[in-house]
Motif scaffolding. Structure first.
Motif, PDB file in Angstrom:
ATOM      1  N   ALA A  59      34.863  29.459  41.403  1.00 55.02           N
ATOM      2  CA  ALA A  59      36.255  30.095  41.716  1.00 55.02           C
ATOM      3  C   ALA A  59      36.813  31.360  40.562  1.00 55.02           C
ATOM      4  O   ALA A  59      36.320  31.255  39.491  1.00 55.02           O
ATOM      5  N   GLY A  60      37.667  32.193  41.178  1.00 57.92           N
ATOM      6  CA  GLY A  60      38.410  33.062  40.272  1.00 57.92           C
ATOM      7  C   GLY A  60      39.747  32.601  40.627  1.00 57.92           C
ATOM      8  O   GLY A  60      40.231  32.302  41.743  1.00 57.92           O
ATOM      9  N   VAL A  61      40.822  32.845  39.854  1.00 59.14           N
ATOM     10  CA  VAL A  61      41.956  32.551  39.837  1.00 59.14           C
ATOM     11  C   VAL A  61      42.889  33.788  39.412  1.00 59.14           C
ATOM     12  O   VAL A  61      42.765  34.438  38.467  1.00 59.14           O
ATOM     13  N   GLY A  62      43.698  34.187  40.288  1.00 61.31           N
ATOM     14  CA  GLY A  62      44.529  35.421  39.825  1.00 61.31           C
ATOM     15  C   GLY A  62      45.599  35.613  41.251  1.00 61.31           C
ATOM     16  O   GLY A  62      45.483  34.960  42.253  1.00 61.31           O
ATOM     17  N   VAL A  63      46.126  36.946  41.169  1.00 64.82           N
ATOM     18  CA  VAL A  63      47.158  37.562  41.997  1.00 64.82           C
ATOM     19  C   VAL A  63      46.853  38.676  42.584  1.00 64.82           C
ATOM     20  O   VAL A  63      46.947  39.544  41.575  1.00 64.82           O
ATOM     21  N   HIS A  64      46.571  38.957  43.580  1.00 67.36           N
ATOM     22  CA  HIS A  64      46.085  40.305  44.390  1.00 67.36           C
ATOM     23  C   HIS A  64      47.357  41.294  44.194  1.00 67.36           C
ATOM     24  O   HIS A  64      48.634  40.762  44.196  1.00 67.36           O
ATOM     25  N   PRO A  65      47.183  42.501  43.987  1.00 69.96           N
ATOM     26  CA  PRO A  65      48.204  43.342  43.790  1.00 69.96           C
ATOM     27  C   PRO A  65      49.295  43.395  45.207  1.00 69.96           C
ATOM     28  O   PRO A  65      50.612  43.674  44.886  1.00 69.96           O
ATOM     29  N   HIS A  66      48.887  42.985  46.179  1.00 75.22           N
ATOM     30  CA  HIS A  66      50.002  42.907  47.521  1.00 75.22           C
ATOM     31  C   HIS A  66      50.815  41.716  47.025  1.00 75.22           C
ATOM     32  O   HIS A  66      51.988  42.088  47.594  1.00 75.22           O
ATOM     33  N   GLU A  67      50.196  40.650  46.378  1.00 74.20           N
ATOM     34  CA  GLU A  67      51.325  39.678  46.024  1.00 74.20           C
ATOM     35  C   GLU A  67      51.739  39.806  44.478  1.00 74.20           C
ATOM     36  O   GLU A  67      52.466  38.662  44.075  1.00 74.20           O
TER      37      GLU A  67
END
Length: 261
Positions: A59-67
């Motif tokens: 897994a990778g964890v993060g927040v996409h620029p759209h979000e």
């Protein structure tokens, strides 16, 4: 033997047949895959999926620029907690996207830098999304990310932009379905990128590669992008598979994790 270095197999488009799609990929020579989150719920789903397939899905964890507007101290606290799990091998996907502008530019930049801090603190590679924002990504990396490592996922730029991305010694370029299609500069980029700095991915369920006619991309189809890369480099598919697998293992630390499972 291929690694799909970027697939969103956790998304709802796979709810009806996720296990079958994963099994087909493994049977077809995809040994491992990385599922990056795009917000808190998808990051949590990616981690659960990685725990269900130990040593095969990560897994990778993060927040996409759209979000980006959803990134709060509470979300960051959850990301920090997940980054302590061995199945989480990357921070991302995160980045800048000025094409659709679903989050304000200043918020995107702020959240981008927050992810860079997480990557440094937890010693994880970055999975970076860039669309119509190359100059700003390079600017922020030069200011705050010179010591980091990672991948520009689904690279879509030209040779000059690739050279700027490769000026960061810890970063690789990843090719997806667009490499198999006409009307872009990716063949030229694929020919010039050093072999030790290239990955392949699907970004499934998006970006179906040629010659597939399916409406949904899936990890098994990474072989088409790898085959096109091999053709452009004058290599065999087996040679490209070995190179890109070794690169993914090195960048994401998969060898140590895989052997320990």
């Amino acid at each position: 033997m291929l690694i799909d270095s970027h697939t969103h197999i956790d998304t709802s488009r796979f709810d009806a047949d996720r296990a079958e799609v994963i099994a087909a990929a493994f049977a077809g020579g995809v040994t491992r895959m990385i599922d990056p989150g795009c917000d808190l719920p998808s990051s949590q789903a990616a981690l659960l999926l990685a725990k269900a397939y130990p040593g095969r899905i990560f897994a990778g964890v993060g927040v996409h620029p759209h979000e980006s507007t959803t990134y709060t101290p509470e979300v960051e606290a959850h990301l920090r907690q997940m980054l302590q799990e061995p199945e989480v091998v990357a921070v991302g996907e995160f980045g800048l996207d000025y094409f659709r502008m679903l989050s304000p530019r200043d918020v995107q930049r702020e959240v981008f830098c927050a992810h860079l801090r997480l990557a440094r603190e937890y010693n994880r590679p970055c999975i970076i999304h860039v669309r119509e924002a190359h100059e700003d990504v390079v600017e922020l990396l030069r200011a705050y990310g010179q010591d980091l490592r990672g991948v520009f996922h689904c690279f879509s730029g030209d040779v000059a932009q690739a050279e700027e991305c490769l000026s960061f010694p810890g970063f690789l370029l990843s090719f997806a379905g667009p490499l198999t299609k006409q009307g872009n500069a990716l063949p030229d980029v694929a020919r010039m990128v050093p072999l030790e700095r290239v990955l392949v991915e699907t970004d499934s369920p998006y970006l179906v590669p040629k010659p597939e006619k399916a409406r949904r991309n899936e990890p098994l189809f990474v072989r088409h992008t790898a085959a096109k890369l091999a053709e452009l480099r004058g290599m065999t598919l087996e040679e490209i598979a070995r190179v890109t697998t070794a690169n993914a293992v090195r960048l994401f630390g998969l060898g140590e994790i895989h052997e320990a499972v």
